[in-house]
Write a protein that holds these residues in place. Structure first.
Motif, PDB file in Angstrom:
ATOM      1  N   PHE A  95      36.089  -3.451   4.588  1.00 35.22           N
ATOM      2  CA  PHE A  95      35.055  -4.339   5.124  1.00 35.22           C
ATOM      3  C   PHE A  95      34.437  -5.036   3.913  1.00 35.22           C
ATOM      4  CE2 PHE A  95      31.489  -4.359   8.593  1.00 35.22           C
ATOM      5  CZ  PHE A  95      31.422  -5.746   8.515  1.00 35.22           C
ATOM      6  N   HIS A  98      29.234  -8.325   2.940  1.00 38.11           N
ATOM      7  CA  HIS A  98      28.591  -8.951   4.095  1.00 38.11           C
ATOM      8  C   HIS A  98      27.149  -8.471   4.190  1.00 38.11           C
ATOM      9  CE1 HIS A  98      29.659  -4.968   5.600  1.00 38.11           C
ATOM     10  NE2 HIS A  98      28.677  -5.115   6.464  1.00 38.11           N
ATOM     11  N   ASP A 100      24.303  -7.190   7.179  1.00 35.02           N
ATOM     12  CA  ASP A 100      24.198  -6.807   8.581  1.00 35.02           C
ATOM     13  C   ASP A 100      23.202  -7.750   9.272  1.00 35.02           C
ATOM     14  OD1 ASP A 100      25.907  -4.717   8.028  1.00 35.02           O
ATOM     15  OD2 ASP A 100      24.298  -3.252   7.768  1.00 35.02           O
ATOM     16  N   HIS A 161      26.568  -5.601   1.142  1.00 30.71           N
ATOM     17  CA  HIS A 161      27.311  -4.358   0.915  1.00 30.71           C
ATOM     18  C   HIS A 161      28.744  -4.519   1.421  1.00 30.71           C
ATOM     19  CE1 HIS A 161      25.351  -4.118   4.839  1.00 30.71           C
ATOM     20  NE2 HIS A 161      26.443  -3.499   5.239  1.00 30.71           N
TER      21      HIS A 161
HETATM   22 NI    NI Z   1      27.432  -3.533   7.135  1.00 34.08          NI
END
Ligand code: NI
Length: 228
Positions: A95, A98, A100, A161
């Protein structure tokens, strides 16, 4: 503030969680819950939120949070998003950087939760996979976090993160957000420092006129800053 919660889950609870997340668990493409920016970066699997397995695991995590004084003091939780569960490995293993979403809507509880604090609870042992570090950017640069199964980390919901690619094995984790009674990270940190040092003072000196007065300061600051 970055804070480690050691052994949030007991070894028995970790074993139970891993068993529930085993072969028959209903895994979906992780992009189902990502916003438009995060979706382009996200490649993992996520447990179906409305499944029986998911409800059982959510109860396990919620109970663990409620019995952890460090969590309650650091997070001062007002609302906790229903814990989600993810799996990184094989083709779906990372991932990228980005942020949240600021406000998250839970399909299973119908609640809106402001993501003041993010939490990742590690469910796989670090030696069982390569890569898979949670990297959180702060003013010191990027910090890589990879904890023992059962340990959790709290980090600011405001941070950029990522989870680096898992190149061997499988990384299972739970993740969720906390809306705090105290919205400001700085104010929460001050309250946490005061609370932790008061605990130490009480252990050293017992209850004194000064510890009682400082406990009053703690509660009066909380009264100033908390919304319930
Ligand atoms: Ni996240």
């Amino acid at each position: 503030m970055l804070l480690q919660l050691k052994q949030l889950l007991t070894p028995d609870e970790v074993a139970q969680a891993r068993q529930l997340l085993g072969r028959d668990a209903p895994w979906l493409d992780g992009r189902v819950s990502a916003g438009s920016q995060a979706r382009t970066r996200k490649s993992n699997q996520q447990l179906a939120q409305d499944s029986a397995v998911s409800r059982q695991l959510q109860a396990l995590v919620r109970q663990a949070l409620q019995r952890e004084p460090l969590f309650l003091s650091a997070a001062l939780p007002r609302r906790i998003y229903n814990p989600l569960f993810n799996r990184y490995g094989g083709e779906t293993n990372a991932f990228g950087p980005h942020v949240d979403g600021a406000v998250m809507h839970s399909a299973s509880t119908g609640e809106w939760v402001r993501s003041d604090i993010s939490c990742t609870l590690f469910l796989s042992e670090p030696q069982d996979y390569d890569g898979g570090e949670l990297c959180v950017q702060d003013s010191w640069g990027s910090r890589g976090i990879k904890l023992a199964a059962g340990d959790a980390v709290l980090y600011p919901g405001t941070s950029v993160h990522e989870v680096t690619p898992v190149t061997r094995g499988v990384r299972l984790a739970s993740f969720f957000w906390i809306e705090s009674m105290v919205r400001s990270d700085e104010q929460r940190r001050l309250l946490f420092d005061l609370d932790m040092n008061l605990l130490k003072l009480r252990a050293q000196l017992g209850e004194t006129t000064e510890t009682i007065a400082l406990t009053g300061v703690y509660h009066n600051l909380l009264r100033e800053w908390a919304s319930t």
